[in-house]
Design a protein around this motif. Sequence first.
Motif, PDB file in Angstrom:
ATOM      1  N   LEU A  58      -7.374  -7.786  -7.999  1.00 33.40           N
ATOM      2  CA  LEU A  58      -7.772  -6.662  -8.853  1.00 33.40           C
ATOM      3  C   LEU A  58      -8.873  -5.809  -8.230  1.00 33.40           C
ATOM      4  N   ASN A  59      -9.528  -6.348  -7.225  1.00 30.88           N
ATOM      5  CA  ASN A  59     -10.650  -5.652  -6.606  1.00 30.88           C
ATOM      6  C   ASN A  59     -10.144  -4.661  -5.555  1.00 30.88           C
ATOM      7  N   GLU A  60     -10.290  -3.381  -5.817  1.00 30.55           N
ATOM      8  CA  GLU A  60      -9.781  -2.343  -4.911  1.00 30.55           C
ATOM      9  C   GLU A  60     -10.479  -2.339  -3.558  1.00 30.55           C
ATOM     10  N   HIS A  64      -6.575  -6.193   0.801  1.00 28.50           N
ATOM     11  CA  HIS A  64      -5.147  -6.359   0.556  1.00 28.50           C
ATOM     12  C   HIS A  64      -4.354  -5.044   0.653  1.00 28.50           C
ATOM     13  N   GLN A  65      -5.027  -3.925   0.785  1.00 27.88           N
ATOM     14  CA  GLN A  65      -4.402  -2.609   0.959  1.00 27.88           C
ATOM     15  C   GLN A  65      -3.680  -2.109  -0.292  1.00 27.88           C
ATOM     16  N   LEU A  66      -3.917  -2.744  -1.424  1.00 24.03           N
ATOM     17  CA  LEU A  66      -3.277  -2.318  -2.664  1.00 24.03           C
ATOM     18  C   LEU A  66      -4.132  -1.327  -3.444  1.00 24.03           C
ATOM     19  N   LEU A  67      -5.372  -1.131  -2.983  1.00 19.21           N
ATOM     20  CA  LEU A  67      -6.296  -0.195  -3.627  1.00 19.21           C
ATOM     21  C   LEU A  67      -6.397  -0.500  -5.126  1.00 19.21           C
ATOM     22  N   ARG A  72      -4.731  -1.052 -12.290  1.00 21.45           N
ATOM     23  CA  ARG A  72      -3.976  -0.129 -13.135  1.00 21.45           C
ATOM     24  C   ARG A  72      -2.844  -0.857 -13.863  1.00 21.45           C
ATOM     25  N   LYS A  73      -2.165  -1.760 -13.164  1.00 24.39           N
ATOM     26  CA  LYS A  73      -1.081  -2.508 -13.794  1.00 24.39           C
ATOM     27  C   LYS A  73      -1.615  -3.448 -14.864  1.00 24.39           C
ATOM     28  N   ASN A 218       3.134  -0.806   0.710  1.00 21.43           N
ATOM     29  CA  ASN A 218       2.775  -0.871   2.128  1.00 21.43           C
ATOM     30  C   ASN A 218       1.565  -1.792   2.314  1.00 21.43           C
ATOM     31  N   ILE A 219       1.835  -3.081   2.486  1.00 20.31           N
ATOM     32  CA  ILE A 219       0.766  -4.066   2.629  1.00 20.31           C
ATOM     33  C   ILE A 219       0.909  -4.781   3.972  1.00 20.31           C
TER      34      ILE A 219
END
Length: 424
Positions: A58-60, A64-67, A72-73, A218-219
């Motif tokens: 959850l930490n942007e 992990h490149q998920l920002l 948000r989910k 894109n991870i």
Amino acid sequence: MNDFENIKIEELRTLIRKFNNDENVNQLENYYHSKSFPEILGASRKELVHSSFLAWILNEKESHQLLDFPIRKLLELIVIYSNDSQNQRNKNLFDSIIVSDYSISDLYIETERVEKGVGRIDLYIEITIQTNGKNNRLRLIIENKVGTKEHSDQTTKYFNHYENFKEKEFINLYVFLTPISSLDLMELQEPECSCKEYTQVNYQSIVDFMLEPALKRNINNKTEFIIKEYLQSLSQPTIDKDDDEYKQGLIMALGTDERNLLTKFWEKNQKLILASLYAISSDPEQEKDVRDSASSALSNLSNSNKDRSLYSIKYNGTVEIEKIKKSDIGYSTVKLLENKNLIDSELFEFLRADKSCSFLLLKTIDEVTDTETKYRKYRINSEPELIFEGEEYFVARNWGINNIDRFLKKMTKRINGIEYITHE
């Protein structure tokens, strides 16, 4: 007597040979006979481990490149599962979350947050959401339960603690996270924790809405490996544990590929599985708890014990609809009422909003959530099931037997002349 009790040895040998050569079986054996990294560490059912993983993803600011995709989910899930009063109280904010019309900043996440004299918060999150030129400060208090039930009214204590703060700039959102199945979750009338102001979500929804979609983004390889290892740890059933804290056989969530593979496995090997359970349940050489577990599973799976009741609906003494499945009781009732021109504004509001009919709930296509569609609670790929005052509505499915009993009693009392007949 059941077929699997009289299975012939020749047929049994044939079934076992097919089983051993089944490609699905080989894939499942490879998957379930290997251990995920959390399992190797003996931590796959530790609440802190799951809270820590969620805090990481959850930490942007993590690598992990998920920002901000995961947070948000999570916010979207909270909105989806919030009750009507929570949605009404936070309507503008929740609308912005659903349409993703906002930006976020000042994200802070903490696991095991100690509130002196109150308790330890499993997962604590603060975040600022900017929408329509306004900053909303959110505080998420997440109670995470894996193997144990809530004790000492924890959720009530946390709720009272944060609601009694003097500062009012925060909007507090309370979340109760458990491994309950999505079908069971949708049938709940209220959260299972002591404080009913919490929104209950489950690990399966975390998988469906956050983790599997994350794998398609894109991870890097490391992030993909970590998420897949975590998914595998969720799907492994707990066995051979002496600790009563863990429910034997507990599976926290399943990925889509696993679910499809296991469904095919069951469909192709159903008779052999039932025969195996019967053999174990009746074998005096097995431990009693093993026999009891097999007997319980057999009882739940056996066709002879499965509720296949059919229903007919009478109106004013005439059978109008014959022998329908329990999942179609609500739909058939609505169609009958519509055909008899009995749905006025008062009855419509009762069917749509009355809490006693919350398992029926008429919804428009825009109100039906992705989870409800995924588990076929609403069948929006068909024609609208009711058109009232120009608006199109769909009728809930996937009921439990208790919901059906309440519904039949309620409708019989409410609608003069309606009668339900059960066919065993």
